[in-house]
Scaffold this active site. Sequence first.
Site, PDB file in Angstrom:
ATOM      1  N   HIS A 100       1.041  -1.346  -0.071  1.00 39.55           N
ATOM      2  CA  HIS A 100      -0.005  -0.061  -0.043  1.00 39.55           C
ATOM      3  C   HIS A 100       0.858   1.378  -0.016  1.00 39.55           C
ATOM      4  O   HIS A 100       0.484   2.502  -0.560  1.00 39.55           O
ATOM      5  CB  HIS A 100      -1.154   0.028   1.121  1.00 39.55           C
ATOM      6  CG  HIS A 100      -2.197  -0.997   0.905  1.00 39.55           C
ATOM      7  ND1 HIS A 100      -2.171  -2.380   0.991  1.00 39.55           N
ATOM      8  CD2 HIS A 100      -3.209  -0.918   0.246  1.00 39.55           C
ATOM      9  CE1 HIS A 100      -3.329  -2.771   0.615  1.00 39.55           C
ATOM     10  NE2 HIS A 100      -3.908  -1.867  -0.180  1.00 39.55           N
ATOM     11  N   ARG A 105       2.377 -10.479  -1.182  1.00 36.34           N
ATOM     12  CA  ARG A 105       2.603  -9.219  -2.022  1.00 36.34           C
ATOM     13  C   ARG A 105       3.686  -8.384  -1.528  1.00 36.34           C
ATOM     14  O   ARG A 105       4.202  -7.477  -2.095  1.00 36.34           O
ATOM     15  CB  ARG A 105       1.370  -8.482  -2.510  1.00 36.34           C
ATOM     16  CG  ARG A 105       0.499  -8.077  -1.210  1.00 36.34           C
ATOM     17  CD  ARG A 105      -0.539  -7.511  -1.624  1.00 36.34           C
ATOM     18  NE  ARG A 105      -0.972  -6.128  -1.759  1.00 36.34           N
ATOM     19  CZ  ARG A 105      -2.225  -5.647  -1.808  1.00 36.34           C
ATOM     20  NH1 ARG A 105      -3.265  -6.404  -1.690  1.00 36.34           N
ATOM     21  NH2 ARG A 105      -2.216  -4.200  -2.124  1.00 36.34           N
ATOM     22  N   ARG A 157     -15.164   1.318  -0.940  1.00 38.01           N
ATOM     23  CA  ARG A 157     -15.184   0.019  -0.171  1.00 38.01           C
ATOM     24  C   ARG A 157     -15.006   0.158   1.278  1.00 38.01           C
ATOM     25  O   ARG A 157     -14.618   1.036   1.949  1.00 38.01           O
ATOM     26  CB  ARG A 157     -13.786  -0.337  -0.766  1.00 38.01           C
ATOM     27  CG  ARG A 157     -13.536  -1.776  -0.185  1.00 38.01           C
ATOM     28  CD  ARG A 157     -12.150  -2.265  -0.676  1.00 38.01           C
ATOM     29  NE  ARG A 157     -11.056  -1.679   0.002  1.00 38.01           N
ATOM     30  CZ  ARG A 157      -9.786  -1.942  -0.448  1.00 38.01           C
ATOM     31  NH1 ARG A 157      -9.675  -2.832  -1.594  1.00 38.01           N
ATOM     32  NH2 ARG A 157      -8.956  -1.251   0.228  1.00 38.01           N
ATOM     33  N   ARG A 169     -10.403   3.814  -0.842  1.00 39.25           N
ATOM     34  CA  ARG A 169      -9.908   2.792   0.028  1.00 39.25           C
ATOM     35  C   ARG A 169     -10.329   3.600   1.419  1.00 39.25           C
ATOM     36  O   ARG A 169      -9.611   4.217   1.905  1.00 39.25           O
ATOM     37  CB  ARG A 169      -8.616   2.649  -0.018  1.00 39.25           C
ATOM     38  CG  ARG A 169      -8.114   1.875  -1.274  1.00 39.25           C
ATOM     39  CD  ARG A 169      -6.803   1.554  -1.308  1.00 39.25           C
ATOM     40  NE  ARG A 169      -6.292   0.364  -2.046  1.00 39.25           N
ATOM     41  CZ  ARG A 169      -5.973   0.454  -3.326  1.00 39.25           C
ATOM     42  NH1 ARG A 169      -5.705   1.636  -3.878  1.00 39.25           N
ATOM     43  NH2 ARG A 169      -5.312  -0.588  -3.986  1.00 39.25           N
ATOM     44  N   CYS A 216     -10.049  -2.813 -10.207  1.00 36.95           N
ATOM     45  CA  CYS A 216      -9.382  -1.644  -9.522  1.00 36.95           C
ATOM     46  C   CYS A 216      -8.022  -2.006  -8.813  1.00 36.95           C
ATOM     47  O   CYS A 216      -7.515  -1.159  -8.040  1.00 36.95           O
ATOM     48  CB  CYS A 216     -10.390  -1.321  -8.426  1.00 36.95           C
ATOM     49  SG  CYS A 216     -10.907  -2.506  -7.195  1.00 36.95           S
ATOM     50  N   GLU A 236     -11.090 -10.946  -5.187  1.00 29.16           N
ATOM     51  CA  GLU A 236      -9.997 -10.853  -4.961  1.00 29.16           C
ATOM     52  C   GLU A 236      -9.453 -12.124  -4.211  1.00 29.16           C
ATOM     53  O   GLU A 236      -8.190 -12.322  -3.680  1.00 29.16           O
ATOM     54  CB  GLU A 236      -9.388  -9.656  -4.075  1.00 29.16           C
ATOM     55  CG  GLU A 236     -10.115  -9.370  -2.798  1.00 29.16           C
ATOM     56  CD  GLU A 236      -9.685  -8.072  -2.248  1.00 29.16           C
ATOM     57  OE1 GLU A 236      -9.186  -7.473  -2.527  1.00 29.16           O
ATOM     58  OE2 GLU A 236     -10.524  -7.557  -1.058  1.00 29.16           O
ATOM     59  N   ASN A 258      -4.368  -6.933  -7.058  1.00 31.24           N
ATOM     60  CA  ASN A 258      -3.415  -7.139  -5.994  1.00 31.24           C
ATOM     61  C   ASN A 258      -3.188  -8.317  -5.047  1.00 31.24           C
ATOM     62  O   ASN A 258      -2.408  -9.058  -4.849  1.00 31.24           O
ATOM     63  CB  ASN A 258      -3.302  -5.942  -5.341  1.00 31.24           C
ATOM     64  CG  ASN A 258      -3.469  -4.473  -5.971  1.00 31.24           C
ATOM     65  OD1 ASN A 258      -3.040  -4.503  -7.328  1.00 31.24           O
ATOM     66  ND2 ASN A 258      -3.793  -3.407  -5.526  1.00 31.24           N
ATOM     67  N   ASP A 259      -4.684  -8.557  -4.700  1.00 31.87           N
ATOM     68  CA  ASP A 259      -4.865  -9.641  -3.733  1.00 31.87           C
ATOM     69  C   ASP A 259      -4.865 -10.992  -4.533  1.00 31.87           C
ATOM     70  O   ASP A 259      -4.705 -11.993  -4.072  1.00 31.87           O
ATOM     71  CB  ASP A 259      -5.905  -9.442  -2.644  1.00 31.87           C
ATOM     72  CG  ASP A 259      -5.496  -8.655  -1.496  1.00 31.87           C
ATOM     73  OD1 ASP A 259      -4.400  -8.820  -0.862  1.00 31.87           O
ATOM     74  OD2 ASP A 259      -6.348  -7.466  -1.251  1.00 31.87           O
TER      75      ASP A 259
HETATM   76  C1  PEP Z   1      -6.682  -5.445  -4.591  1.00 31.02           C
HETATM   77  O1  PEP Z   1      -6.499  -6.320  -3.785  1.00 31.02           O
HETATM   78  O2  PEP Z   1      -6.550  -5.456  -5.859  1.00 31.02           O
HETATM   79  C2  PEP Z   1      -7.387  -3.980  -4.282  1.00 31.02           C
HETATM   80  C3  PEP Z   1      -7.542  -3.150  -4.946  1.00 31.02           C
HETATM   81  O3  PEP Z   1      -7.241  -3.870  -2.801  1.00 31.02           O
HETATM   82  P1  PEP Z   1      -5.956  -3.362  -1.900  1.00 31.02           P
HETATM   83  O4  PEP Z   1      -4.916  -3.230  -2.714  1.00 31.02           O
HETATM   84  O5  PEP Z   1      -6.455  -2.294  -1.160  1.00 31.02           O
HETATM   85  O6  PEP Z   1      -5.834  -4.430  -1.128  1.00 31.02           O
HETATM   86 MG    MG Z   2      -7.433  -6.140  -1.793  1.00 28.20          MG
END
Ligand code: PEP
Ligand code: MG
Length: 572
Positions: A189, A464, A331, A295, A501, A430, A453-454
Amino acid sequence: MTSIQGTPISPGIAIGKVLIKNTVKHDILFIQGKDKEQEKDRFHTARTKAIEEVTKIYNEMIQTKGENEAQIFDAHITMLEDIELIEGVEVAIDEQSCNAEWALDCVANQFIAIFEAMEDAYMKERAMDIKDITSRIQRLLAGTEAFNILDLSEPSIIIADDLTPSDTAQMNPELVIGIINEIGGPTSHAAIIARMLGIPLVVAPHMTELTSNGQMMVFDGETGAIYTDPTEECIKTYKEKQIKLVNKRAALEQLKGTKSITSDGIKVELAGNIGVPKDVKMVLENDGEGIGLFRTEFLYMSRSDFPDEEEQFLAYKEVLEKMDGRPVVIRTLDIGGDKELDYLEIPKEMNPFLGCRAIRLCLKNPLLWKVQVRALLRASAYGELRIMIPMIADMEELIEAKSVIEETKEELRQQRIPFNEHVEVGMMMETPAAAIMADLFAEEVDFFSIGTNDLIQYTIAVDRMNTDVAHLYSSYQPAVIRLIKKIVDSAHAAGIWAGMCGEAAADKKLIPLWIGMGIDELSMSPRSILETREQVQNLSQKQCAQVVDEVVLLKTKKMVEERLNKELTEVL
Ligand code: PEP
Ligand code: MG
């Protein structure tokens, strides 16, 4: 000049002086035979300095955030003046003839143990405050200056051993000209926020040891190249590169007001990701067609307590009003993993990304979540709000979360508080479980938003944040691409929309795939919107669909990347 190769994370060129932020804690040693009076003096000097520091923070907080937020620092001042603490340290020095650090550590640990043993949750939390003031005095005893990101007085390149998401969110891009972090991957993040703020970022281990404060440095956030003590020639080359980037951005401005439609007439909504209400400005400046991910956890960070319903309602309403009828996906709280709250003690977990994170934490603390749901529903009366639930992996979690929303709606009806009865409720896609069950989840929600991302970390079982396994963490992984196709197809078969996203939404090489799959919305760092629009306008959806047919049959991430490279060079 020394050159070091780091991992590129957030693009851009940084040229400037280094400032090191090191959070490494040193062990407290017992040193006997010290001059007692001298040690007491050292303790009192450090304690007085600590009071000055905290008073300064208190006054700043009162100005910028208000009385409530500042209260915690008032409490810290009281603790620093506490007679039991002061006398305790003096007695310990007298009795043990030891150094002030050791005496303070012994006394503080006794206080911490007392508070931690208390039944009352509020009193238990005071242990954290004792830890906080003690580490401040210990730092001052060690003679190390405090590092406060808000205190920067000249433009600097920050070198950090572990920059948190909340550190990054507080940064002023005019003063933080670049960041080198020792840990973290492209979707940590801290990285996501740096990209959003347009701050170049590279990850490179041991940099706090390899550099010193005030040293000159040049680095390139796109290639990962780092140069300490750069030559005049090197500085000149990178200044030219910097100018080229500025010119490229200026050219993209021409695309404002044009549509995000492929050459064969398929529309895709290009939206922005935000962390706090003031980020809406960036979405509007880049002609974003909506907000695809707010977020909200960033509203909960850099403070001492949870934001209440009214504060949250006002924040959501502000975003909706500023977006003036354009869709806004908000979210619900996604805390846990690499995002922590100082005031919410989550028990240490072996695997925080697999633990009590996001909706799991909210369903475990229903009162906390309900406050947010109420604030969101109330805000829904002021614009095109869409509520999104993160990290769903289990159908029962979704059903429970939806029932809290329905229950809250009923309360608002009873209280005659206006809200949008038809507010869309969607879920993040995710987890592999959600993707595999996408056809059934699609019956329960109004939309999907794919969190790559997740989804990558959970599908490939690769953290990650962990640089040692970063070679596996890739959006080109065939398994991830297959899951994404399944999600989009399932959404469309059920008549709902599907967006994306995660950071892969703005990946130039992957965009033809998402267009070919028929994705309805792509949400990204606001700075990527215009560049993506340019690319979309040059693509044909029909041609992209053929690329998808080929790519889903490929075996390795390397093959996928090579095929997508070919597409990119042929089309652009
Ligand atoms: C993701 O997991 O792709 C996402 C957008 O949420 P975050 O990056 O905040 O976990
Ligand atoms: Mg996520």
